[in-house]
Design an enzyme around this catalytic site. Structure first.
Site, PDB file in Angstrom:
ATOM      1  N   SER A  12      10.556  18.220  16.056  1.00  0.00           N
ATOM      2  CA  SER A  12       9.031  18.449  15.535  1.00  0.00           C
ATOM      3  C   SER A  12       8.481  19.475  16.496  1.00  0.00           C
ATOM      4  CB  SER A  12       8.817  17.001  15.504  1.00  0.00           C
ATOM      5  OG  SER A  12       7.430  17.006  14.608  1.00  0.00           O
ATOM      6  N   ASP A  66      -7.817  14.560  24.329  1.00  0.00           N
ATOM      7  CA  ASP A  66      -8.771  15.506  24.267  1.00  0.00           C
ATOM      8  C   ASP A  66      -8.070  16.847  23.951  1.00  0.00           C
ATOM      9  OD1 ASP A  66     -10.403  13.697  24.600  1.00  0.00           O
ATOM     10  OD2 ASP A  66     -10.986  14.001  26.551  1.00  0.00           O
ATOM     11  N   HIS A 105      11.471  11.724   8.974  1.00  0.00           N
ATOM     12  CA  HIS A 105      11.218  12.763   9.889  1.00  0.00           C
ATOM     13  C   HIS A 105      11.425  12.311  11.335  1.00  0.00           C
ATOM     14  CE1 HIS A 105       9.135  15.847  11.946  1.00  0.00           C
ATOM     15  NE2 HIS A 105       8.214  14.905  12.678  1.00  0.00           N
TER      16      HIS A 105
END
Length: 245
Positions: free
Chosen positions: A81, A167, A226
């Protein structure tokens, strides 16, 4: 330099494993141990994840450069990924470092989905009030089956913090789901190994894959989605071992 976990094996071409978004080196421990039967294996924590340093950037050129700093000789590389995209950029920008490449269930394309849902779910957990992973799991809502358990592997109960730079991952999400505009090719052996039930590597992506990786071959693991390495670990290990041999 990235935090690494090393699995000693017989002399041979080393293998580097790069995990996906929200993952860590330890997620790959079982597979890394199995693959170390024939070679040394190194798993890494990608930047802004687990035990590696936090940075303001989470671009693929930066992640690829991080991987390049870990490699000391031509190495086989597996990336899943997000880690697969970083591994592809490494192979395209520093091909001398990569011997064989395995790209697990990802393509060098921009995806339309976002991973902001899991970030929102993690941010919503009242970390100050948790004492167990069960406490945190009860607050992780709106996620697909199995995702909460996966995310909880990155929760530090003692320190009451996520070992993920949420963040920056949120701010850089467009880069994470995208793929940089890179010229050139990687001519080495490359396996695009996908889950047969996963939508991530579509046939329409093959021209782009072949343009960047002309030696690419394709294989699918039946019954896997996945997270093919977690859902079908033995089949994944067998396919990778056959290719690397």
């Amino acid at each position: 330099m990235l935090n690494t976990v090393t699995y000693d094996g017989p002399a041979g071409t080393p293998l580097l494993i790069a995990h996906g978004l929200f993952g860590s080196a330890r997620n790959w421990g079982v597979i890394a141990k199995r693959l170390s039967a024939t070679r040394p294996v190194i798993t890494v924590d990608m930047r802004n994840h687990a035990g590696s340093a936090w940075y303001d950037s989470h671009s693929y050129p930066d992640m690829a450069a991080d991987l390049g700093e870990v490699i000391t000789q031509p190495t086989d590389v597996i990336g899943h990924s997000m880690g697969g995209k970083a591994a592809m950029v490494l192979a395209l920008t520093q091909p001398a470092l990569v011997n064989r490449l395995v790209v697990a269930d990802i393509a060098p394309v921009t995806y339309t989905h976002s991973q902001m849902g899991p970030i929102a779910a993690m941010r919503a957990v009242d970390l100050a009030g948790i004492e167990t992973r069960g406490d945190a799991k009860a607050q992780l809502t709106g996620l697909e089956p199995g995702v909460a358990e996966f995310l909880l592997q990155s929760l530090d109960i003692k320190e009451k913090r996520w070992r993920l730079n949420l963040d920056v991952l949120a701010a850089e999400m467009d880069k994470i789901i995208g793929f940089p505009d890179i010229s050139g090719q990687f001519d080495g052996p490359t396996l695009f190994l996908s889950g047969a039930n996963s939508p991530y590597v579509q046939r329409e992506a093959r021209p782009q894959i072949k343009a960047l990786f002309p030696g690419a071959i394709f294989a699918k693991i039946p019954g896997a989605g996945h997270w093919l390495h977690a859902e079908k670990p033995r089949e994944f290990t067998a396919a990778v071992s056959a290719f690397l041999a």
